[in-house]
Design a protein around this motif. Structure first.
Motif, PDB file in Angstrom:
ATOM      1  N   ILE A  75      30.127  22.079  58.363  1.00 15.92           N
ATOM      2  CA  ILE A  75      28.910  21.434  57.877  1.00 15.92           C
ATOM      3  C   ILE A  75      29.104  21.112  56.399  1.00 15.92           C
ATOM      4  N   ARG A  76      28.609  19.969  56.014  1.00 15.98           N
ATOM      5  CA  ARG A  76      28.683  19.598  54.600  1.00 15.98           C
ATOM      6  C   ARG A  76      27.573  20.309  53.839  1.00 15.98           C
ATOM      7  N   ARG A  77      27.868  20.655  52.592  1.00 14.93           N
ATOM      8  CA  ARG A  77      26.873  21.347  51.760  1.00 14.93           C
ATOM      9  C   ARG A  77      25.575  20.561  51.666  1.00 14.93           C
ATOM     10  N   ALA A  93      28.499  31.112  67.248  1.00 14.34           N
ATOM     11  CA  ALA A  93      28.475  32.438  67.882  1.00 14.34           C
ATOM     12  C   ALA A  93      28.492  32.321  69.404  1.00 14.34           C
ATOM     13  N   ARG A  94      27.873  31.282  69.942  1.00 14.92           N
ATOM     14  CA  ARG A  94      27.855  31.049  71.401  1.00 14.92           C
ATOM     15  C   ARG A  94      29.134  30.379  71.892  1.00 14.92           C
ATOM     16  N   GLY A  95      30.019  29.993  70.972  1.00 15.31           N
ATOM     17  CA  GLY A  95      31.257  29.330  71.369  1.00 15.31           C
ATOM     18  C   GLY A  95      31.172  27.818  71.308  1.00 15.31           C
ATOM     19  N   ASP A  96      30.029  27.306  70.874  1.00 13.93           N
ATOM     20  CA  ASP A  96      29.883  25.862  70.707  1.00 13.93           C
ATOM     21  C   ASP A  96      30.413  25.485  69.328  1.00 13.93           C
ATOM     22  N   GLY A  97      30.707  24.229  69.154  1.00 10.81           N
ATOM     23  CA  GLY A  97      31.178  23.776  67.859  1.00 10.81           C
ATOM     24  C   GLY A  97      30.149  22.893  67.193  1.00 10.81           C
ATOM     25  N   HIS A  98      30.381  22.628  65.926  1.00 10.09           N
ATOM     26  CA  HIS A  98      29.551  21.683  65.196  1.00 10.09           C
ATOM     27  C   HIS A  98      30.454  20.945  64.222  1.00 10.09           C
ATOM     28  N   VAL A  99      30.392  19.623  64.277  1.00  5.66           N
ATOM     29  CA  VAL A  99      31.212  18.765  63.429  1.00  5.66           C
ATOM     30  C   VAL A  99      30.295  17.705  62.838  1.00  5.66           C
ATOM     31  N   PRO A 100      30.506  17.345  61.572  1.00  7.23           N
ATOM     32  CA  PRO A 100      29.697  16.256  61.014  1.00  7.23           C
ATOM     33  C   PRO A 100      29.825  15.010  61.903  1.00  7.23           C
ATOM     34  N   PRO A 101      28.700  14.395  62.265  1.00 11.77           N
ATOM     35  CA  PRO A 101      28.724  13.275  63.214  1.00 11.77           C
ATOM     36  C   PRO A 101      29.659  12.134  62.821  1.00 11.77           C
TER      37      PRO A 101
END
Length: 189
Positions: A75-77, A93-101
């Protein structure tokens, strides 16, 4: 921002020394340089901890390197409000990811290119098996003996044994059956 997170029951802040026991580690940096990547690798080697990287600047290549270190949340600041940060930590924590769109499309394109490109001059694919190794495993799966495979492919018995041994050692497999099962799971045979 830390004071906002302390009030959230789903997030518990821990000391830097507690990284090994944490389910998610959050690293906050300005940019992802070699020094930061070294720290990310060290955290990744220390245990099964997943990571969230909060950074001011990141590009596609840095994103891939961070993911290789187990940091599947980025995540960007400028987007890291307390609510958003808690959301990303929970997802990781659930194993999912998050990437800036804005990086997701280029990342998926890169994965698609990798799927179709040889990994090196020996013709290895993402499964780490050459076409010759796949052919030998296909014949093993069909029930051919080492001598029959050697005759069919015009190799020596020793070459076939070496190919099978190499595959089993590289993939940490115990026997031919496991090697065939691996090739089947990968959709190679």
């Amino acid at each position: 921002m830390a004071s906002h997170l302390r009030m959230r029951p789903e997030v518990r802040l821990a000391d830097r020394d507690a990284c090994e026991s944490a389910s998610v580690v959050v690293v906050v940096v300005d940019t992802v340089d070699d020094e930061v990547l070294s720290v990310l690798r060290q955290i990744h080697r220390s245990g099964n901890t997943r990571g969230v990287l909060v950074t001011t600047v990141i590009d596609e290549q840095q994103l891939v390197k961070a993911a290789e270190c187990g940091f599947i949340g980025v995540i960007r600041r400028s987007e890291a409000s307390p609510e958003k940060l808690v959301q990303v930590i929970g997802a990781v924590a659930r194993g999912d990811g998050h990437v800036p769109p804005d990086l997701l499309g280029s990342l998926l394109e890169r994965v698609g290119r990798l799927q179709n490109e040889p990994l090196n001059s020996r013709g290895l694919n993402l499964t780490r098996l050459s076409s010759r190794e796949i052919e030998v495993l296909r014949l093993v799966a069909e029930g051919y003996s080492t001598a029959d495979i050697a005759l069919k492919l015009t190799y020596s018995d020793r070459t076939i044994k070496n190919i099978l041994h190499s595959v089993m050692m590289r993939l940490n497999l115990r026997n031919r059956s496991q090697a065939v099962a691996y090739a089947m799971r990968q959709g190679l045979i």
